[in-house]
Write a protein that holds these residues in place. Structure first.
Motif, PDB file in Angstrom:
ATOM      1  N   ALA A   5      -6.636  -0.192  -5.776  1.00  0.00           N
ATOM      2  CA  ALA A   5      -5.960   0.505  -6.878  1.00  0.00           C
ATOM      3  C   ALA A   5      -6.019  -0.301  -8.173  1.00  0.00           C
ATOM      4  CB  ALA A   5      -4.506   0.789  -6.511  1.00  0.00           C
ATOM      5  N   GLN A  14       0.826  -1.207   0.000  1.00  0.00           N
ATOM      6  CA  GLN A  14       0.000   0.000   0.000  1.00  0.00           C
ATOM      7  C   GLN A  14       0.858   1.253   0.000  1.00  0.00           C
ATOM      8  OE1 GLN A  14      -2.584  -0.663   3.375  1.00  0.00           O
ATOM      9  NE2 GLN A  14      -4.179  -1.617   2.117  1.00  0.00           N
ATOM     10  N   ARG A  15       1.997   1.201   0.697  1.00  0.00           N
ATOM     11  CA  ARG A  15       2.907   2.354   0.697  1.00  0.00           C
ATOM     12  C   ARG A  15       3.515   2.572  -0.687  1.00  0.00           C
ATOM     13  NH1 ARG A  15       4.320   0.354   5.938  1.00  0.00           N
ATOM     14  NH2 ARG A  15       6.206  -0.673   5.164  1.00  0.00           N
ATOM     15  N   LEU A  16       3.566   1.513  -1.471  1.00  0.00           N
ATOM     16  CA  LEU A  16       4.094   1.604  -2.835  1.00  0.00           C
ATOM     17  C   LEU A  16       3.003   1.917  -3.852  1.00  0.00           C
ATOM     18  CD1 LEU A  16       6.492  -1.490  -2.801  1.00  0.00           C
ATOM     19  CD2 LEU A  16       7.136   0.920  -2.572  1.00  0.00           C
ATOM     20  N   GLY A  17       1.773   2.084  -3.377  1.00  0.00           N
ATOM     21  CA  GLY A  17       0.659   2.382  -4.273  1.00  0.00           C
ATOM     22  C   GLY A  17       0.010   1.154  -4.867  1.00  0.00           C
ATOM     23  N   VAL A  18       0.183   0.005  -4.223  1.00  0.00           N
ATOM     24  CA  VAL A  18      -0.362  -1.260  -4.732  1.00  0.00           C
ATOM     25  C   VAL A  18      -1.445  -1.770  -3.800  1.00  0.00           C
ATOM     26  CG1 VAL A  18       0.144  -3.668  -5.264  1.00  0.00           C
ATOM     27  CG2 VAL A  18       1.802  -1.895  -5.850  1.00  0.00           C
ATOM     28  N   SER A  19      -2.616  -2.068  -4.328  1.00  0.00           N
ATOM     29  CA  SER A  19      -3.704  -2.637  -3.539  1.00  0.00           C
ATOM     30  C   SER A  19      -4.774  -3.173  -4.476  1.00  0.00           C
ATOM     31  CB  SER A  19      -4.318  -1.581  -2.610  1.00  0.00           C
ATOM     32  OG  SER A  19      -4.989  -0.587  -3.365  1.00  0.00           O
ATOM     33  N   PRO A  75       4.058   0.582  -9.754  1.00  0.00           N
ATOM     34  CA  PRO A  75       3.630   1.976  -9.931  1.00  0.00           C
ATOM     35  C   PRO A  75       4.771   2.956 -10.164  1.00  0.00           C
ATOM     36  CG  PRO A  75       2.383   0.967  -8.153  1.00  0.00           C
ATOM     37  CD  PRO A  75       3.450  -0.023  -8.550  1.00  0.00           C
ATOM     38  N   ALA A  76       5.933   2.687  -9.581  1.00  0.00           N
ATOM     39  CA  ALA A  76       7.051   3.631  -9.709  1.00  0.00           C
ATOM     40  C   ALA A  76       7.706   3.596 -11.090  1.00  0.00           C
ATOM     41  CB  ALA A  76       8.103   3.350  -8.633  1.00  0.00           C
ATOM     42  N   ASN A  99      -4.095  -2.852  -9.006  1.00  0.00           N
ATOM     43  CA  ASN A  99      -2.788  -3.244  -9.541  1.00  0.00           C
ATOM     44  C   ASN A  99      -2.087  -4.324  -8.714  1.00  0.00           C
ATOM     45  OD1 ASN A  99      -2.192  -1.704  -7.311  1.00  0.00           O
ATOM     46  ND2 ASN A  99      -1.103  -0.083  -8.416  1.00  0.00           N
ATOM     47  N   GLU A 158      10.999  -2.781  -6.535  1.00  0.00           N
ATOM     48  CA  GLU A 158       9.900  -1.880  -6.205  1.00  0.00           C
ATOM     49  C   GLU A 158       9.580  -0.894  -7.313  1.00  0.00           C
ATOM     50  OE1 GLU A 158      12.681  -2.266  -4.467  1.00  0.00           O
ATOM     51  OE2 GLU A 158      12.293  -2.454  -2.312  1.00  0.00           O
ATOM     52  N   ASP A 159      10.562  -0.603  -8.159  1.00  0.00           N
ATOM     53  CA  ASP A 159      10.319   0.344  -9.252  1.00  0.00           C
ATOM     54  C   ASP A 159      10.588  -0.278 -10.612  1.00  0.00           C
ATOM     55  OD1 ASP A 159      13.043   0.146  -9.034  1.00  0.00           O
ATOM     56  OD2 ASP A 159      13.437   2.304  -8.955  1.00  0.00           O
TER      57      ASP A 159
END
Length: 243
Positions: free
Chosen positions: A26, A18-23, A163-164, A28, A157-158
């Motif tokens: 979302a 979730q901190r990485l924008g994944v859920s 998302p990154a 994704n 992570e990116d």
């Protein structure tokens, strides 16, 4: 893939994602799962050992080939994760281990690129797929995707599929257009590279159709071709902070 407290692991992994924008909200989580599966089943295995050593040089398994292959594998993993077929992971295994399929972005096959480690690749991929299928039987779809995504949280992570990745590509396009003065200065001071001379060595698509380069990097990098991707691989243009 040994025994662990799966409830605690899922809770912790969900928070990190979730901190990485994944859920799931979302939309994704499956993408992150595909990144994790790519890392587990393919990228972090015998093929990486071959790529990093003398065999990789002999087999022409350069950075651009790995970039193309890894992003193609991601798409295959995503298809398996989102499929309703009961044996989609076994179909993924078959595709990855097909020794005669020409790798997208190249003109060669696994039999050629993986010469010398084909048996190890077979064993590694089959073992990892078998473990994933065990998780798939044991957990809900969301739990399975969360656990699969865990494999991509260390160093990926990116990467493409996370998302990154999109902001990395957008930043690269700004730099390639000469609109990032800090990056141009960093090229000079850190890498002793003149921006114009550095840009001259970019693949033709950068000079003739930069929007196409951006589109491919965002959706399917292997479509650019392995030789073109070799320029982008480990190139400071794709780093987040141009370090």
């Amino acid at each position: 893939m040994g025994e662990f407290d799966h409830e605690a692991t899922i809770t912790h992994t969900t928070e990190v994602l979730q901190r990485l924008g994944v859920s799931t909200q979302a939309g994704n989580l499956a993408n992150a799962a595909a990144v994790g599966i790519t890392q587990l089943v393919w990228r972090n295995g015998p093929i990486e050992d071959a790529h990093a050593g003398a065999r990789g040089r002999r087999n022409q398994l350069h950075d651009g080939v790995m970039f193309a292959r890894n992003t193609w594998v991601y798409h295959q993993a995503l298809e398996a994760v989102t499929s309703n077929k009961p044996y989609a992971l076994l179909e993924l295994e078959d595709r990855l281990l097909d020794r005669h399929l020409v790798w997208p972005g190249t003109s060669r096959t696994l039999k050629q690129f993986g010469y010398g480690v084909l048996g190890e690749l077979d064993k590694h991929t089959k073992r990892m797929i078998n473990g994933l299928m065990g998780f798939q039987r044991r957990f809900t779809d969301e739990e399975f995707c969360t656990l699969a995504a865990l494999n991509g949280l260390l160093g990926a992570e990116d990467h493409f599929g996370m998302p990154a990745w999109e902001p990395r590509v957008h930043a690269a396009m700004t730099r390639l257009r000469g609109q990032d003065a800090a990056f141009t200065e960093r090229l000079k001071t850190r890498y002793d590279l003149d921006f114009t001379q550095w840009l001259d060595k970019a693949p033709p698509v950068v000079h003739t159709d930069l929007p196409e380069a951006e589109r491919a990097l965002l959706s399917a990098p292997y479509e650019l071709g392995a030789d073109e991707l070799d320029w982008f691989a480990w190139n400071p243009v794709l780093t987040r902070d141009h370090l």
